[in-house]
Design an enzyme around this catalytic site. Structure first.
Site, mmCIF file in Angstrom:
data_model
loop_
_atom_site.group_PDB
_atom_site.id
_atom_site.type_symbol
_atom_site.label_atom_id
_atom_site.label_comp_id
_atom_site.label_asym_id
_atom_site.label_seq_id
_atom_site.Cartn_x
_atom_site.Cartn_y
_atom_site.Cartn_z
ATOM 1 N N LYS A 165 3.783 -48.223 22.867
ATOM 2 C CA LYS A 165 3.064 -48.505 24.120
ATOM 3 C C LYS A 165 1.706 -49.136 23.828
ATOM 4 C CE LYS A 165 2.360 -48.192 28.630
ATOM 5 N NZ LYS A 165 0.935 -48.247 28.880
ATOM 6 N N GLU A 181 0.025 -57.199 26.371
ATOM 7 C CA GLU A 181 -0.304 -57.409 27.792
ATOM 8 C C GLU A 181 -1.672 -58.067 27.929
ATOM 9 O OE1 GLU A 181 -1.701 -54.323 31.110
ATOM 10 O OE2 GLU A 181 0.378 -53.992 30.465
#
Length: 337
Positions: A190, A197
């Protein structure tokens, strides 16, 4: 199954509601009693709790406690829960903790025969309907036991078309969740996910900014010694319609993505994005990703630049820019324009 959802803000409440819709029992807790009452009224949780102890007492053993709290609050929350837990209870951290903290917490909880699972969760406020991508770390048997919960929260196999030539059968990745490895592996994946991102978001932002200024040749100001002029103003005579370009790129373009979908939607709410100040926060994952790249000795030029761009958006470069202006004045008598 049943579980306690500790932290029922927007994301935690939506996750709880997705579980409730699928028939699971969810006991919800938040520090503010009015939040708990509201979630019960909305049907987001099966029942509310008045304290962490109350959450534990409303659950059957082995208890499952899912934490959706800020990373800085995880240790304190676990410390408050621990006196009320029993052997084989399970704590899941679904927030954005540092994976190194997961390794430490798992070892500490193992002394009490309590299982720990880290679950990096992506989906934001849209997850109630779209589902959540889950990146999971922990013991094999514990993760397997929790599979019904992970499967309900995940988007499902129909969320994307099948990858051509994919030969692996029977895994969970196509459903939107994956046991990535031992403790910390979920949050490690993550962490890198969020670093990527940052980079994708920065690429869209910078590209759209270039398009926005493509009419600079029409608006060239006074030429002076302090400002480099546009070399060929006739080459920059375009008044670009950014909302329409974002809409265009969503269709058939190799840079189409959900982030672009959201960008196009934002432009529909405000063509010039005047409702935003441009201050971009970072919650830590980008920093940890860059640190991991340094520790591993691998290049991460784009992700590093995207992280520093966020720092700059918060005026953290203001003093450095003053130093630059001061030096230009000292060596050349250049005045700021």
């Amino acid at each position: 199954m049943e579980l306690g959802m500790i932290g029922i803000g927007r994301m935690g409440a939506n996750m709880a509601q997705r579980l409730v819709r699928a028939g699971h029992k969810v006991v919800g807790y938040a520090r503010t009693a009015s939040t708990v009452e509201q979630r019960v009224k909305e049907g987001a949780i099966s029942s509310g709790a008045t304290s962490l102890e109350d959450v534990v007492h409303q659950l059957s053993t082995p208890r499952i406690l899912w934490l959706m709290v800020p990373a800085a609050s995880v240790d304190d929350t676990i410390a408050q829960l621990l006196p009320h837990l029993s052997e084989n209870d399970i704590i899941i951290d679904g927030g954005n903790s540092n994976y190194q903290d997961d390794i430490r917490r798992a070892a500490e909880l193992k002394k009490h025969n309590i299982h720990y699972v880290d679950c990096g969760t992506s989906g934001g406020v849209w997850g109630l309907e779209r589902g959540y991508c889950e990146m999971i770390g922990g013991e094999v048997e514990t993760v397997k036991y929790l599979d019904p919960i992970f499967k309900v929260l995940a988007p499902g196999i129909e969320a994307a078309s099948r990858t051509p030539d994919r030969t692996t059968q029977g895994g969970t990745a196509e459903y939107g969740y994956l046991h990535c490895g031992p403790h910390g592996a979920g949050h490690f994946v993550k962490m890198v996910h969020n670093g990527i991102e940052y980079g994708i978001m920065a690429a869209y932002a910078e590209g759209l900014n270039i398009l926005r200024h493509a009419n600079i040749g029409k608006n060239q100001g006074l030429i002076d010694a302090e400002t480099a002029p546009v070399q060929s103003p006739e080459h920059y005579q375009y008044d670009m319609d950014l909302p329409e370009i974002a809409e265009l790129w969503r269709r058939g373009s190799v840079i189409s993505s959900w982030l672009l979908d959201l960008t196009a939607h934002a432009f529909q709410q405000s063509r010039d994005l005047s409702n935003f100040s441009g201050r971009v926060s970072d919650s830590g994952e980008g920093r940890w990703t860059v640190k991991a790249a340094i520790d591993e000795g691998v290049p991460a030029h784009v992700l590093s630049a995207a992280l520093y761009d966020r720092f700059e958006s918060r005026n953290e470069a203001e003093f450095a820019n003053k130093v630059l202006s001061a030096m230009r004045f000292e060596f050349g008598g250049h005045h700021e324009r």
